[in-house]
Design a protein around this motif. Sequence first.
Motif, PDB file in Angstrom:
ATOM      1  N   ARG A   1       7.371   0.275   2.692  1.00  0.00           N
ATOM      2  CA  ARG A   1       6.852  -0.943   2.089  1.00  0.00           C
ATOM      3  C   ARG A   1       5.340  -1.069   2.185  1.00  0.00           C
ATOM      4  NH1 ARG A   1      10.478  -2.085  -1.503  1.00  0.00           N
ATOM      5  NH2 ARG A   1      12.581  -2.120  -0.634  1.00  0.00           N
ATOM      6  N   THR A   2       4.796  -0.907   3.363  1.00  0.00           N
ATOM      7  CA  THR A   2       3.353  -1.044   3.535  1.00  0.00           C
ATOM      8  C   THR A   2       2.927  -0.242   4.753  1.00  0.00           C
ATOM      9  OG1 THR A   2       1.528  -2.635   3.745  1.00  0.00           O
ATOM     10  CG2 THR A   2       3.535  -3.093   4.986  1.00  0.00           C
TER      11      THR A   2
ATOM     12  N   THR B   1      -4.856   1.986   2.888  1.00  0.00           N
ATOM     13  CA  THR B   1      -3.670   1.163   3.036  1.00  0.00           C
ATOM     14  C   THR B   1      -2.854   1.271   1.752  1.00  0.00           C
ATOM     15  OG1 THR B   1      -4.830  -0.796   2.196  1.00  0.00           O
ATOM     16  CG2 THR B   1      -4.799  -0.461   4.582  1.00  0.00           C
ATOM     17  N   TYR B   2      -1.543   1.105   1.898  1.00  0.00           N
ATOM     18  CA  TYR B   2      -0.717   1.149   0.702  1.00  0.00           C
ATOM     19  C   TYR B   2       0.265  -0.016   0.702  1.00  0.00           C
ATOM     20  CZ  TYR B   2       2.981   3.208   3.613  1.00  0.00           C
ATOM     21  OH  TYR B   2       3.924   3.428   4.593  1.00  0.00           O
ATOM     22  N   GLN B   3       0.572  -0.472  -0.497  1.00  0.00           N
ATOM     23  CA  GLN B   3       1.599  -1.460  -0.739  1.00  0.00           C
ATOM     24  C   GLN B   3       2.579  -0.852  -1.728  1.00  0.00           C
ATOM     25  OE1 GLN B   3       1.772  -4.517   0.681  1.00  0.00           O
ATOM     26  NE2 GLN B   3      -0.153  -4.308   1.818  1.00  0.00           N
ATOM     27  N   SER B   4       3.865  -1.082  -1.513  1.00  0.00           N
ATOM     28  CA  SER B   4       4.860  -0.548  -2.433  1.00  0.00           C
ATOM     29  C   SER B   4       5.676  -1.683  -3.015  1.00  0.00           C
ATOM     30  CB  SER B   4       5.774   0.464  -1.746  1.00  0.00           C
ATOM     31  OG  SER B   4       6.607  -0.190  -0.810  1.00  0.00           O
TER      32      SER B   4
ATOM     33  N   LEU C   1       3.682   2.833  -5.527  1.00  0.00           N
ATOM     34  CA  LEU C   1       2.796   2.723  -4.374  1.00  0.00           C
ATOM     35  C   LEU C   1       1.362   2.625  -4.871  1.00  0.00           C
ATOM     36  CD1 LEU C   1       5.361   4.604  -3.438  1.00  0.00           C
ATOM     37  CD2 LEU C   1       3.998   4.850  -1.369  1.00  0.00           C
TER      38      LEU C   1
END
Length: 303
Positions: free
Chosen positions: A227-228, A244-247, A259
């Motif tokens: 998810r993150t 940073t990543y957000q999905s 993503l």
Amino acid sequence: MGTQDDIREFLTSRRARLTPAQVGLPDFGGRRRVPGLRREEVALVAGMSAEYYKRLERGNASGVSEAVIDGISRALQLDEAEHAHLHDLIRTANAGAHPKRRRPVGSSQLTAAMQQTIDAMSTVPVFVQNGRLDAVAVNRLGRALFSEMLDGARPPANAARFVFLDPRAQTFYQDWEGNTRQIVAILRAEAGRSPYDRQLSDLVGELSTRSDLFRRLWGAHDVREHRTGLKRVHHPVVGALDLTYQSMDLASDRGLQMLVFSAEPGSSSHDRLQLLANWAETKASSEVSADAEAEVEAAARED
């Protein structure tokens, strides 16, 4: 391995990590044949008979209710991903249950509108994957960021194959060992959701055969949602990047996850990501120019 075996090994591995004190039970000592909680202790905390729990841990999931799953999840202190995984395993094993119908992830394709959307997101890398971690679509900056994985890979490029079978992954991912654990945990969760996905089974079989590390991590039965988080990579062109990543799941393309990566404004990673974007644009322009020149030459030869 069948679903009954998966249930047994998953529950066994979860209770092995707990002590009586962690679940509020006294420890009367004595020799324990296995680490962690005994089956009787799990049953006591979950509020069910020991025989019922033993039957479930042997893989007999017939008639197991949501309340039972919730009780076991509380007793074993399962997180959200683990609770969902147990639910998926029991749903599949339940006598007379039919697996949840899902669009086959192998046939998932991005809609033209969604591809247009991610192409318009020019300042951040975007990577779209299915449950097997196949690369389904990227934007220009996403392709540049994951060029080590995508360039030269047999289609579809797959994140798990890259991490476990390509030596470049150990340099590309600054926390390669952490990424190996994450990859396996994501695939474990997907296997619980999609127990009849032949391509996923083939992928797991291939990685188990070719990687001792994958085989060992797969046997741990850990599961995780994607998810993150933070992704730390070393790109061959611009160097170290902390992203940073957000999905998010794509409602318009079921079974796919998008993503989106970004860097903290003002950081060195932000500057390097901009350099990577400039490099990708220059490379794309050069390729367009080369294609145009080839077309001109081809037309001249025809004349």
